[in-house]
Design a protein around this motif. Structure first.
Motif, PDB file in Angstrom:
ATOM      1  N   ILE A   1       4.557  10.399  -6.960  1.00  0.00           N
ATOM      2  CA  ILE A   1       4.766  10.394  -8.891  1.00  0.00           C
ATOM      3  C   ILE A   1       5.003  11.167  -9.298  1.00  0.00           C
ATOM      4  CG2 ILE A   1       7.122   9.978  -9.188  1.00  0.00           C
ATOM      5  CD1 ILE A   1       8.053   8.258  -7.007  1.00  0.00           C
ATOM      6  N   SER A   2       3.904   9.930  -9.640  1.00  0.00           N
ATOM      7  CA  SER A   2       2.871  10.088 -10.909  1.00  0.00           C
ATOM      8  C   SER A   2       2.554  11.376 -10.933  1.00  0.00           C
ATOM      9  CB  SER A   2       1.786   8.979 -11.921  1.00  0.00           C
ATOM     10  OG  SER A   2       0.646   9.319 -12.320  1.00  0.00           O
ATOM     11  N   ALA A   3       1.677  12.226 -10.103  1.00  0.00           N
ATOM     12  CA  ALA A   3       0.652  13.256  -9.507  1.00  0.00           C
ATOM     13  C   ALA A   3       2.167  14.230  -9.856  1.00  0.00           C
ATOM     14  CB  ALA A   3      -0.151  13.580  -8.425  1.00  0.00           C
ATOM     15  N   MET A   4       3.188  14.027  -9.477  1.00  0.00           N
ATOM     16  CA  MET A   4       4.054  14.764  -9.586  1.00  0.00           C
ATOM     17  C   MET A   4       4.018  15.476 -10.983  1.00  0.00           C
ATOM     18  SD  MET A   4       6.046  15.028  -5.711  1.00  0.00           S
ATOM     19  CE  MET A   4       6.898  15.845  -6.158  1.00  0.00           C
ATOM     20  N   ILE A   5       4.160  14.604 -11.570  1.00  0.00           N
ATOM     21  CA  ILE A   5       4.583  15.040 -13.209  1.00  0.00           C
ATOM     22  C   ILE A   5       3.556  15.460 -13.675  1.00  0.00           C
ATOM     23  CG2 ILE A   5       5.629  13.667 -15.123  1.00  0.00           C
ATOM     24  CD1 ILE A   5       6.581  11.454 -12.563  1.00  0.00           C
ATOM     25  N   PRO A   6       3.709  16.801 -14.756  1.00  0.00           N
ATOM     26  CA  PRO A   6       3.305  17.247 -15.620  1.00  0.00           C
ATOM     27  C   PRO A   6       2.891  17.124 -16.755  1.00  0.00           C
ATOM     28  CG  PRO A   6       4.916  18.787 -15.535  1.00  0.00           C
ATOM     29  CD  PRO A   6       5.500  17.254 -14.736  1.00  0.00           C
ATOM     30  N   GLU A   7       3.620  15.771 -16.921  1.00  0.00           N
ATOM     31  CA  GLU A   7       3.673  15.559 -18.890  1.00  0.00           C
ATOM     32  C   GLU A   7       3.747  13.824 -18.446  1.00  0.00           C
ATOM     33  OE1 GLU A   7       7.412  16.288 -20.555  1.00  0.00           O
ATOM     34  OE2 GLU A   7       8.277  15.876 -18.921  1.00  0.00           O
ATOM     35  N   GLU A   8       4.107  13.201 -19.736  1.00  0.00           N
ATOM     36  CA  GLU A   8       3.303  11.674 -20.465  1.00  0.00           C
ATOM     37  C   GLU A   8       5.142  11.097 -19.959  1.00  0.00           C
ATOM     38  OE1 GLU A   8       1.086   9.982 -21.118  1.00  0.00           O
ATOM     39  OE2 GLU A   8       0.035  11.155 -20.474  1.00  0.00           O
ATOM     40  N   TRP A   9       5.120  10.142 -19.480  1.00  0.00           N
ATOM     41  CA  TRP A   9       6.520   9.910 -18.676  1.00  0.00           C
ATOM     42  C   TRP A   9       6.102   8.148 -18.755  1.00  0.00           C
ATOM     43  CZ3 TRP A   9       6.413   6.536 -14.352  1.00  0.00           C
ATOM     44  CH2 TRP A   9       5.622   6.689 -13.640  1.00  0.00           C
TER      45      TRP A   9
ATOM     46  N   LYS B   1       0.911  -1.142   0.146  1.00  0.00           N
ATOM     47  CA  LYS B   1      -0.038   0.332  -0.348  1.00  0.00           C
ATOM     48  C   LYS B   1       1.331   1.253   0.045  1.00  0.00           C
ATOM     49  CE  LYS B   1      -3.533   2.026   2.366  1.00  0.00           C
ATOM     50  NZ  LYS B   1      -4.083   3.123   3.540  1.00  0.00           N
ATOM     51  N   CYS B   2       1.702   1.464   0.767  1.00  0.00           N
ATOM     52  CA  CYS B   2       2.550   2.117   1.054  1.00  0.00           C
ATOM     53  C   CYS B   2       2.838   2.667  -0.857  1.00  0.00           C
ATOM     54  CB  CYS B   2       3.600   2.443   2.134  1.00  0.00           C
ATOM     55  SG  CYS B   2       4.833   3.754   2.923  1.00  0.00           S
ATOM     56  N   TYR B   3       3.919   1.555  -0.745  1.00  0.00           N
ATOM     57  CA  TYR B   3       4.157   1.719  -2.343  1.00  0.00           C
ATOM     58  C   TYR B   3       3.508   2.250  -3.304  1.00  0.00           C
ATOM     59  CZ  TYR B   3       8.419  -1.741  -1.185  1.00  0.00           C
ATOM     60  OH  TYR B   3      10.021  -2.321  -0.549  1.00  0.00           O
ATOM     61  N   GLU B   4       2.409   2.049  -3.037  1.00  0.00           N
ATOM     62  CA  GLU B   4       1.685   2.529  -4.114  1.00  0.00           C
ATOM     63  C   GLU B   4       1.570   3.988  -4.130  1.00  0.00           C
ATOM     64  OE1 GLU B   4      -2.474  -0.041  -3.690  1.00  0.00           O
ATOM     65  OE2 GLU B   4      -1.182  -2.243  -4.693  1.00  0.00           O
ATOM     66  N   GLU B   5       0.809   4.224  -3.159  1.00  0.00           N
ATOM     67  CA  GLU B   5       1.146   5.605  -2.506  1.00  0.00           C
ATOM     68  C   GLU B   5       1.950   6.764  -3.236  1.00  0.00           C
ATOM     69  OE1 GLU B   5      -0.939   8.659  -1.421  1.00  0.00           O
ATOM     70  OE2 GLU B   5      -1.890   6.723  -1.736  1.00  0.00           O
TER      71      GLU B   5
ATOM     72  N   HIS C   1       5.816   3.568 -15.411  1.00  0.00           N
ATOM     73  CA  HIS C   1       4.772   4.201 -16.311  1.00  0.00           C
ATOM     74  C   HIS C   1       3.441   3.243 -15.899  1.00  0.00           C
ATOM     75  CE1 HIS C   1       1.152   6.485 -18.287  1.00  0.00           C
ATOM     76  NE2 HIS C   1       1.303   7.145 -17.503  1.00  0.00           N
ATOM     77  N   ASP C   2       3.493   1.362 -16.138  1.00  0.00           N
ATOM     78  CA  ASP C   2       2.777   0.904 -16.225  1.00  0.00           C
ATOM     79  C   ASP C   2       2.245   0.194 -14.912  1.00  0.00           C
ATOM     80  OD1 ASP C   2       4.833  -1.079 -15.660  1.00  0.00           O
ATOM     81  OD2 ASP C   2       4.508  -2.308 -17.425  1.00  0.00           O
ATOM     82  N   GLY C   3       2.742   1.031 -13.681  1.00  0.00           N
ATOM     83  CA  GLY C   3       2.537   0.503 -12.008  1.00  0.00           C
ATOM     84  C   GLY C   3       3.874   0.076 -12.088  1.00  0.00           C
ATOM     85  N   THR C   4       4.488  -0.919 -12.786  1.00  0.00           N
ATOM     86  CA  THR C   4       5.746  -1.978 -12.438  1.00  0.00           C
ATOM     87  C   THR C   4       6.710  -1.071 -11.104  1.00  0.00           C
ATOM     88  OG1 THR C   4       6.340  -2.203 -14.613  1.00  0.00           O
ATOM     89  CG2 THR C   4       5.408  -3.843 -14.153  1.00  0.00           C
ATOM     90  N   PHE C   5       7.489  -2.037 -10.758  1.00  0.00           N
ATOM     91  CA  PHE C   5       7.941  -1.197 -10.335  1.00  0.00           C
ATOM     92  C   PHE C   5       9.221  -2.013  -9.304  1.00  0.00           C
ATOM     93  CE2 PHE C   5       5.358  -2.477  -6.809  1.00  0.00           C
ATOM     94  CZ  PHE C   5       5.904  -2.147  -5.729  1.00  0.00           C
TER      95      PHE C   5
END
Length: 140
Positions: free
Chosen positions: A17-25, A8-12, A105-109
């Motif tokens: 991070i995704s919310a902070m990036i203002p473009e496609e990454w 859950k912490c990883y997901e958050e 970007h696909d959610g894998t980490f």
């Protein structure tokens, strides 16, 4: 600490991070280092347009982003990363001193933890070594 809490912490962290990036990454690489009296957290991301990696601290200067909102997002990310570290401490697990999260970007980490004493090392040298280790070429 359960695997579910860590997940859950990883997901958050990934969401923040995704919310902070203002473009496609495509990929983001976060580095966190923390021990009593010291914390640093930053990330680089690869833009989908194949430019050089962008340091998150440069986002407000490069994009039309509200600096106050961005500062709040940085603080939230910091709190979440430190909460992850606290989970280790509360469960009497060895508490990490540094943490790297490589997020696609696909959610894998991939998450990596370090436990060495970093207090005496130069912060700039540590950042450069980390960038080399994770293939970050940065010229901005």
């Amino acid at each position: 600490m359960t695997a579910e809490q860590i997940e859950k912490c990883y997901e958050e962290i990934a969401h923040q991070i995704s919310a902070m990036i203002p473009e496609e990454w495509t990929t983001a690489k976060l580095y966190a280092e923390s021990w009593p009296g010291y914390t640093t957290i930053y990330f680089y991301y690869d833009s989908a347009d194949n430019t050089l990696p962008i340091l998150n601290l440069n986002i407000p200067d490069l994009f039309s982003v509200d600096p106050d909102d961005f500062l709040l997002q940085k603080r939230l990310l910091r709190r979440t990363v430190l909460a992850l570290q606290q989970m280790f401490s509360e469960q009497d697990m060895e508490t990490w001193t540094n943490f790297t999260l490589i997020l696609n970007h696909d959610g894998t980490f991939k998450a990596e933890y370090g436990y060495e004493d970093l207090k005496e090392l130069d912060p700039g040298e540590k950042r450069e070594a980390w960038k080399v280790k994770y293939g970050i070429e940065y010229k901005r």
